[in-house]
Design a protein around this motif. Structure first.
Motif, mmCIF file in Angstrom:
data_model
loop_
_atom_site.group_PDB
_atom_site.id
_atom_site.type_symbol
_atom_site.label_atom_id
_atom_site.label_comp_id
_atom_site.label_asym_id
_atom_site.label_seq_id
_atom_site.Cartn_x
_atom_site.Cartn_y
_atom_site.Cartn_z
ATOM 1 N N THR A 225 0.831 -1.200 0.000
ATOM 2 C CA THR A 225 0.000 0.000 0.000
ATOM 3 C C THR A 225 0.863 1.246 0.000
ATOM 4 O O THR A 225 2.009 1.218 0.457
ATOM 5 C CB THR A 225 -0.943 0.019 1.231
ATOM 6 O OG1 THR A 225 -1.719 1.222 1.215
ATOM 7 C CG2 THR A 225 -0.184 -0.038 2.537
ATOM 8 N N SER A 226 0.291 2.324 -0.514
ATOM 9 C CA SER A 226 0.964 3.620 -0.479
ATOM 10 C C SER A 226 0.513 4.404 0.748
ATOM 11 O O SER A 226 0.957 5.514 0.973
ATOM 12 C CB SER A 226 0.597 4.403 -1.743
ATOM 13 O OG SER A 226 -0.806 4.611 -1.772
ATOM 14 N N ASP B 9 -12.219 10.290 6.304
ATOM 15 C CA ASP B 9 -12.593 10.154 7.717
ATOM 16 C C ASP B 9 -13.266 11.400 8.323
ATOM 17 O O ASP B 9 -14.198 11.255 9.111
ATOM 18 C CB ASP B 9 -11.374 9.756 8.566
ATOM 19 C CG ASP B 9 -11.058 8.267 8.469
ATOM 20 O OD1 ASP B 9 -11.930 7.499 8.009
ATOM 21 O OD2 ASP B 9 -9.945 7.869 8.860
ATOM 22 N N LYS C 276 -11.811 3.369 15.885
ATOM 23 C CA LYS C 276 -12.210 3.223 14.480
ATOM 24 C C LYS C 276 -12.150 1.755 14.045
ATOM 25 O O LYS C 276 -13.059 1.247 13.397
ATOM 26 C CB LYS C 276 -11.316 4.090 13.580
ATOM 27 C CG LYS C 276 -11.679 4.010 12.103
ATOM 28 C CD LYS C 276 -10.728 4.784 11.205
ATOM 29 C CE LYS C 276 -10.960 4.411 9.733
ATOM 30 N NZ LYS C 276 -9.959 4.972 8.818
ATOM 31 N N ARG D 75 -12.424 -1.648 7.206
ATOM 32 C CA ARG D 75 -11.122 -2.308 7.163
ATOM 33 C C ARG D 75 -10.918 -3.157 8.406
ATOM 34 O O ARG D 75 -10.394 -4.266 8.335
ATOM 35 C CB ARG D 75 -9.985 -1.284 7.021
ATOM 36 C CG ARG D 75 -8.619 -1.945 6.766
ATOM 37 C CD ARG D 75 -7.586 -0.956 6.277
ATOM 38 N NE ARG D 75 -8.083 -0.227 5.131
ATOM 39 C CZ ARG D 75 -8.704 0.961 5.209
ATOM 40 N NH1 ARG D 75 -8.829 1.584 6.347
ATOM 41 N NH2 ARG D 75 -9.179 1.519 4.123
#
Ligand code: ITT
Ligand code: NA
Length: 184
Positions: free
Chosen positions: A7-8, A142, A162, A168
């Motif tokens: 992932t970036s 968010d 969260k 996720r």
């Protein structure tokens, strides 16, 4: 065991680590850009990415493809969320939602794990788009997403809070539970 998270986005890695520590699995970020095909579903995008990466990376890895689906906008930005975030941004989404009564939306996440084949895990959280930005934690959309049953946006929550309810978090929980069974 070490598993690369392709992932970036360091925010995603931060959220993921906690699920794997109890299993003695170390998750680390590997920045290795892969093609995100234009497709109708996150599942297709994630699976294509995983298979493409499998030809180029040694060892187990996973990636996450996620998106924000706004009902009044017929699911937009959905699979285009990353692109829309970079172009219209949060302010652009708020603008599109000006005067819109139905604020309902959901985040969905598809985790694709590669260990010689693709395994997909999904998670979803329902909520609404707020009328303004609130909070500075988290990442992406968010500050304008308030999960159902809560007064705060994701950006006003700690990672731990969260994670417990997020798209996720749910996908990673399913992945970690599967991994626990399959590491035996
Ligand atoms: P990758 O390198 O992992 O692809 P990315 O940030 O581009 O990182 P996606 O392709 O999955 O991630 O695009 C998802 C978009 O939706 C991206 O713009 C995120 O900011 C946003 N998004 C995804 N999950 C989010 C979350 O938990 N909170 C806020 N925004 C989120
Ligand atoms: Na992605």
């Amino acid at each position: 065991m070490r598993i690369a998270f392709i992932t970036s986005n360091p925010g995603k890695v931060e959220e993921a680590k906690k699920y794997f520590e109890p299993l003695g699995v170390e998750v680390y970020q590997l920045h290795f850009p892969y093609p995100e095909i234009q497709a109708d579903t996150l599942e297709e995008v994630a699976e294509y990415g995983a298979k493409w990466l499998a030809k180029r990376i040694d060892g187990p890895f996973f990636l996450d493809d996620s998106g924000l689906f706004i009902n009044a906008l017929n699911g937009f930005p959905g699979v285009y969320s990353a692109y829309v975030y970079k172009t219209l941004g949060i302010d652009g989404i708020l603008k599109l939602m000006e005067g819109v009564e139905d604020r309902s939306a959901y985040f969905k996440s598809v985790v694709a794990y590669w260990d010689g084949e693709v395994h997909l895990f999904t998670g979803r959280v329902d909520g609404e788009i707020t009328r303004g930005k609130r909070g500075s934690k988290g990442f992406g959309f968010d500050p304008v997403f308030k999960p159902s049953g809560f007064e705060r946006t994701f950006a006003e929550m700690t990672t731990k809070e969260k994670n417990r309810i997020s798209h996720r978090g749910r996908a990673l929980k399913a992945f970690a539970e599967w991994l626990k069974e399959n590491l035996k």
